[in-house]
Design an enzyme around this catalytic site. Structure first.
Site, PDB file in Angstrom:
ATOM      1  N   HIS A 153       0.836  -1.217   0.000  1.00  5.23           N
ATOM      2  CA  HIS A 153       0.000   0.000   0.000  1.00  5.23           C
ATOM      3  C   HIS A 153       0.861   1.255   0.000  1.00  5.23           C
ATOM      4  O   HIS A 153       0.437   2.303   0.478  1.00  5.23           O
ATOM      5  CB  HIS A 153      -0.952   0.038   1.195  1.00  5.23           C
ATOM      6  N   SER A 274      15.957  20.773 -16.898  1.00  2.00           N
ATOM      7  CA  SER A 274      14.748  21.531 -17.174  1.00  2.00           C
ATOM      8  C   SER A 274      15.151  22.857 -17.795  1.00  2.00           C
ATOM      9  O   SER A 274      16.203  23.399 -17.491  1.00  2.00           O
ATOM     10  CB  SER A 274      13.983  21.768 -15.872  1.00  2.00           C
ATOM     11  N   LYS A 280      17.045  20.589 -11.852  1.00  2.00           N
ATOM     12  CA  LYS A 280      16.339  19.353 -12.200  1.00  2.00           C
ATOM     13  C   LYS A 280      17.220  18.283 -12.829  1.00  2.00           C
ATOM     14  O   LYS A 280      18.148  18.577 -13.572  1.00  2.00           O
ATOM     15  CB  LYS A 280      15.185  19.670 -13.174  1.00  2.00           C
ATOM     16  N   GLU A 287      10.356   7.554 -17.588  1.00  3.20           N
ATOM     17  CA  GLU A 287       8.989   8.042 -17.820  1.00  3.20           C
ATOM     18  C   GLU A 287       8.484   7.638 -19.205  1.00  3.20           C
ATOM     19  O   GLU A 287       7.317   7.285 -19.381  1.00  3.20           O
ATOM     20  CB  GLU A 287       8.949   9.563 -17.677  1.00  3.20           C
TER      21      GLU A 287
END
Ligand code: ARG
Length: 455
Positions: A153, A274, A280, A287
């Protein structure tokens, strides 16, 4: 090709909607192989004479060279790879090229090519999965005893080792390989000689062509041979499940590499910056792998939808089968290569993992198990006792092993000093000695099992 009964050419819109050459030129090699097997058989069965067979084979050789050198001119007005090659053959060797299509139809031709192509794709997926497994294995070997939080969970559950976690994926990808292997085995039967749908009146030898193409045997039913696309669906299903596995691992990498977790570091080579935020380090490849799963599943759904309700045997609907398979194969192979490289590149951060494994009372189960083992209480009662001790620790804002013995005894008087031995993360992990458990000794067994297989 069918000028005999036609008076006018196709409408302009037909020239747009009909051709498949833009994508089925990827079947050129398989189409040549199929034609070679077919014409050799026609020659040896005396269905065409030996000289014609020879001329056709030499013409096919030349076409192969032209395609390899990028000199072959693919023409949309010739619709597909089959008619393109046949037309070029006629240019090279003259009218005897027309004998190649004896006892054959584009219907058995295309599905022969396609089975051969999907067979190769199964083999490529297997090889690419092997590399992902190897990369995971190498990291797991280094981190068989590196403690990290195990979640259920997404809540801290019990401590595990990073090696154990990575080996879970080695297992999943191992089953993916099994699925491609099964798909390959099942698809490896030859449709060639089914002709348009009903077989042919010529005395062909389907065993010979099947064997020449590396198929196990000819398909038994000509109508099935022409109609069936379950081999492509099965391949796409295997791709989809594999992509789902990749997406889970990719999701973990995204999470693990964010500074809030910091479990792994991806190098500059596997992150992007970024345009606005100078700090970043985005895990783009992970992804993208996660995102591309949608395409692969979409490819399966698209082809299943094309085939659904389609009456036997061939309908041009089936021309829609190839792009879905090509797209899934390209996407999956790219994703697998990127994943293998990314896993090899990552650096685990054991300190961060350990620190993250501390909070959330992950050894509460060990406390309950101790109460069962030493105090001989039923597990449900032990669960209750451990729960009350967790509550107490929570109120005091300390870890379980930072409670005093007296505090523990305020919940259960029979608890003794001995309990503290089971409350550390190391003790917890080391105690998970059941088969398949996270104890480093058990992880070492998993590594042993896979080491030979991944050589
Ligand atoms: N281009 C077609 C396909 O991809 C080849 C088979 C065409 N057969 C036919 N009868 N129109 O399926």
């Amino acid at each position: 090709m069918w000028g005999g009964r036609f008076e006018t050419g196709p409408a302009d819109i037909m020239r747009e909607i009909t051709p498949s050459i833009d994508f089925d030129k990827r079947l050129a090699r398989e189409d040549l192989a199929g034609s070679r097997a077919h014409v050799r058989m026609l020659g040896s069965e005396g269905i065409i004479n030996k000289d014609d067979a020879k001329a056709i084979l030499s013409g096919l050789d030349q076409i192969e060279k032209e395609i390899e050198k990028g000199q072959f001119v693919f023409k949309r007005e010739l619709e597909d790879i089959h008619l393109n090659i046949e037309a070029r053959l006629a240019e090279i060797i003259g009218p005897c090229a027309g004998r190649l299509h004896t006892a054959r139809s584009r219907n058995d031709q295309v599905v022969t090519d396609f089975r051969l192509w999907v067979r190769g794709a199964c083999e490529r997926a297997d090889a690419a999965l092997f590399q992902v497994q190897r990369a995971l294995f190498a990291q797991a070997e280094k981190h068989a005893a590196t403690i990290m939080p195990g979640f259920t969970h997404m809540q801290p559950a019990q401590p595990v080792t990073f090696g154990h976690h990575l080996m879970a994926y080695v297992e999943m990808f191992g089953r993916d390989r099994g699925r491609f292997e099964d798909a390959r085995k099942r698809l490896n039967e030859s449709p060639l000689g089914a002709a348009a749908l009903a077989g042919t009146s010529f005395p062909i030898d389907r065993d010979a062509t099947a064997q020449a193409l590396g198929f196990q045997r000819p398909l038994r039913n000509s109508m099935d041979a022409i109609s069936a696309r379950d081999f492509a669906l099965e391949y796409l299903a295997a791709c989809s499940i594999c992509a789902v596995h990749l997406s889970r691992l990719a999701g973990e990498l995204v999470q693990w590499s964010t500074p809030a977790f910091g479990f792994v570091k991806l190098s500059d080579a596997f992150t992007t910056g970024s345009s606005i935020m100078p700090q970043k380090r985005n895990p783009d490849a992970a992804e993208l792998i996660r995102g591309k799963t949608g395409r692969v599943i979409g490819d399966f759904v698209a082809l299943a939808t094309v085939v659904k309700g389609l009456v036997l045997t061939y309908g041009t609907d089936l021309q829609e089968d190839k792009e879905r398979v090509f797209d899934a194969a390209d996407t999956l192979e790219l994703s697998l290569r990127a994943m293998a490289a990314m896993v090899a590149d990552l650096t685990a951060q054991p300190d961060k993992m350990r620190a993250a494994a501390e909070p959330g009372y992950p050894t509460a189960t060990d406390l309950a198990d101790w109460v069962v083992r030493v105090l001989k209480k039923p597990f449900r009662e032990a669960h209750h006792i451990a729960g009350s001790i967790v509550k107490l620790a929570e109120q005091k804002g300390v870890a379980l092993d930072q409670l005093s013995l007296a505090e523990m005894q305020s919940v259960e008087p029979a608890i003794s000093e001995d309990v503290f031995k089971v409350l550390s993360l190391e003790a917890s992990v080391n105690s998970r000695m059941s088969f398949g458990g996270t104890a480093p000794a058990r992880v070492a067994e998993q590594l042993f099992f896979w080491r030979e297989k991944l050589k």
